[in-house]
Design an enzyme around this catalytic site. Structure first.
Site, short mmCIF file in Angstrom:
data_model
loop_
_atom_site.label_atom_id
_atom_site.label_comp_id
_atom_site.label_asym_id
_atom_site.label_seq_id
_atom_site.Cartn_x
_atom_site.Cartn_y
_atom_site.Cartn_z
N LYS A 65 -2.75 -11.46 10.27
CA LYS A 65 -1.27 -11.54 10.40
C LYS A 65 -0.86 -12.61 11.64
CE LYS A 65 -1.42 -7.27 10.60
NZ LYS A 65 -2.62 -6.78 10.51
N GLN A 85 -1.11 -3.29 11.82
CA GLN A 85 -1.99 -2.74 10.72
C GLN A 85 -1.68 -3.04 9.49
OE1 GLN A 85 0.20 -0.49 13.16
NE2 GLN A 85 -1.42 -1.26 14.51
#
Ligand code: GDP
Ligand code: IMO
Ligand code: MG
Length: 428
Positions: A16, A223
């Protein structure tokens, strides 16, 4: 203007940070909406490597603002370390890094509670990062938490002490763990001074005003969806909503403002910590993936568990998030495989299904694999989608067909520049 979202479709660490850093120049604001120092987002450019835990991954791009949203939990000690690391590399953040006043604070005793709870669970432990995430969110929903905006308000110390005492009483219920509270408390109090130097805002008013004024916002997830408190492999999850819905509560923006949802999946799959992982490879292929992919936690250094991509699982997470475009990372890690595999179904008790079962933590799941030829070549010189080996392209097409979402970007290395756009206009 709208809000776009980048989030993970597996168990975290999908890359990410790299993708946010790459896309950030197309935005005015990058905002983290949940999680805390359990996250470790790695950025690599100009021969340098940075790991961010609390600070949004837009911080290295000039001329844009970064917001730590209300849904984030902040440990001022970790934040101070990150700020000092930025200072030491000459990155200025004053006036560019904003903190929502409603973000909750992680106390030293939250971390001790996390450790005591994990220790007491023995073999059943979650494998938490021990950053105090669970206990801090528990205090938030239990309406006992301390928020950033409380720091400068009257009675802060009194509230801090009351919460600390409550924690110490709880810790006594668990088997003993070692800690030096006095020393940690001193560090924590000192680090609050650094936090106080940052500009704090009512994040929800700030963002909505900016959006109204035509600014573009990129929400950065932490996450992954399989660690979501509601939809992940409960109880082996984190304590926040990691899905697109978390953007609304974690930033204070309405659902209709969300436009693109950019879902990231590795070309294979990893997980760190305990819990089910149907396609885990407990063999030399798994070991190979770990080595080739440098699969060691960016926050804890723990070896990540590795396995093949699990398509029923990614289809589930695409559905939960309303993913509009897919980014496939770490494709290069598969370069040397003669054959790679994709799980397309599960066999559970003699029945085949593509749905994730409620009792995923307890039932035995045998993945049904579809083999796919490897490309057995380096992707180092590949600059465009068309230059990708045919075997990579058919692999990506298979993902698109199965998941019913277009692939927009393919990552072929950790560095910022190692990103291939499917179409020149494919981003946002
Ligand atoms: P995040 O938590 O989702 O931001 O991901 P992490 O930073 O924890 O883990 C991703 C790891 O893979 C980092 O070490 C990245 O530098 C690295 N990485 C990201 N994209 C690629 C890629 O396409 N290929 C390879 N080999 N490494 C990548
Ligand atoms: P990024 O943002 C991978 C995992 C932990 C543990 C579980 C609960 O880098 O993708 P917690 O400390 O949140 O109570 O731990 O969640 N976990 C992550 N795994 N990447 C992360 O973040 C993670 N954050 C938490 O390993 O299994
Ligand atoms: Mg990570």
């Amino acid at each position: 203007m709208a809000v776009d979202v980048i989030l993970g479709l597996q168990w975290g660490d999908e890359g990410k940070g790299k993708i946010v850093d790459y896309l950030a120049p197309q935005y005015d604001i990058v905002a983290r909406f949940q999680g805390g120092p359990n996250a470790g987002h790695t950025l690599k450019f100009d021969g340098k490597k940075f790991v961010l835990h609390t600070i949004p991954s837009g911080i290295f791009r000039e001329d844009l603002l970064n917001l730590i949203g209300n849904g984030v939990v902040i440990d001022p000690i970790t934040l101070e370390k990150e700020l000092l690391a930025l200072e030491s590399t000459g990155v200025s953040y004053q006036g560019r890094l904003l903190v929502a006043r409603k973000a909750h604070l992680i106390l030293p005793t939250h971390r001790y509670l996390d450790a005591a709870s994990e220790n007491a669970k023995g073999k059943a432990k979650i494998g938490s990062t021990l950053k105090g995430i669970g206990p801090t969110y528990m205090d938030k929903t239990g309406r006992n938490g301390l928020r950033v905006g409380d720091i400068e308000r009257e009675g802060f110390l009194k509230k801090y002490n009351a919460l600390k005492e409550k924690h110490l009483n709880l810790i006594r219920l668990y088997p003993d763990i070692d800690f030096d509270l006095a020393a940690e408390e001193e560090r924590w109090m000192a680090s609050l001074e650094k936090l106080k130097q940052l500009q704090t805002v009512e994040g929800e008013y700030f963002l909505n005003e900016q959006i109204k004024a035509g600014k573009k916002v990129l929400a950065e997830g932490a996450q992954g969806t399989m660690l979501d408190i509601d939809f992940g492999t409960y109880p082996y999850v984190t304590s926040s909503n990691t899905i697109t819905a978390g953007v609304c509560t974690g930033l204070g923006i309405a659902p209709h403002l969300i436009k693109e949802v950019i879902g990231i999946t590795k070309a294979y799959c990893t997980r760190v910590g305990s819990g089910p992982f149907p396609t885990e490879l407990d063999n030399e292929d798994g070991e190979f993936l770990r080595k080739e992919g440098a699969e060691f936690g960016a926050t804890t250094g723990r070896p990540r568990r590795c396995g093949w991509i699990d398509l029923p699982q990614v289809r589930y997470t695409v559905l939960l998030n309303g993913v509009t475009q897919l980014v496939v990372t770490k494709v290069d890690v598969l370069n040397k495989f003669k054959e790679i595999k994709l799980a397309t179904k599960y066999q559970i008790g003699g029945e085949e299904t593509t749905d994730l079962p409620f009792d995923i933590c307890d039932v035995e799941i045998t993945p049904v694999y579809e083999p796919h030829p490897g490309w057995e070549q380096s992707l180092d010189d590949v600059q465009t989608y068309d230059q990708l080996p045919t075997a990579v392209q058919t692999y990506l097409s298979r993902l698109e067909d199965y998941l019913e979402v277009p692939v927009s970007m393919v990552s072929t290395g950790p560095e910022r520049r190692k990103l291939i756009l499917k179409e020149a206009t494919a981003t946002v």
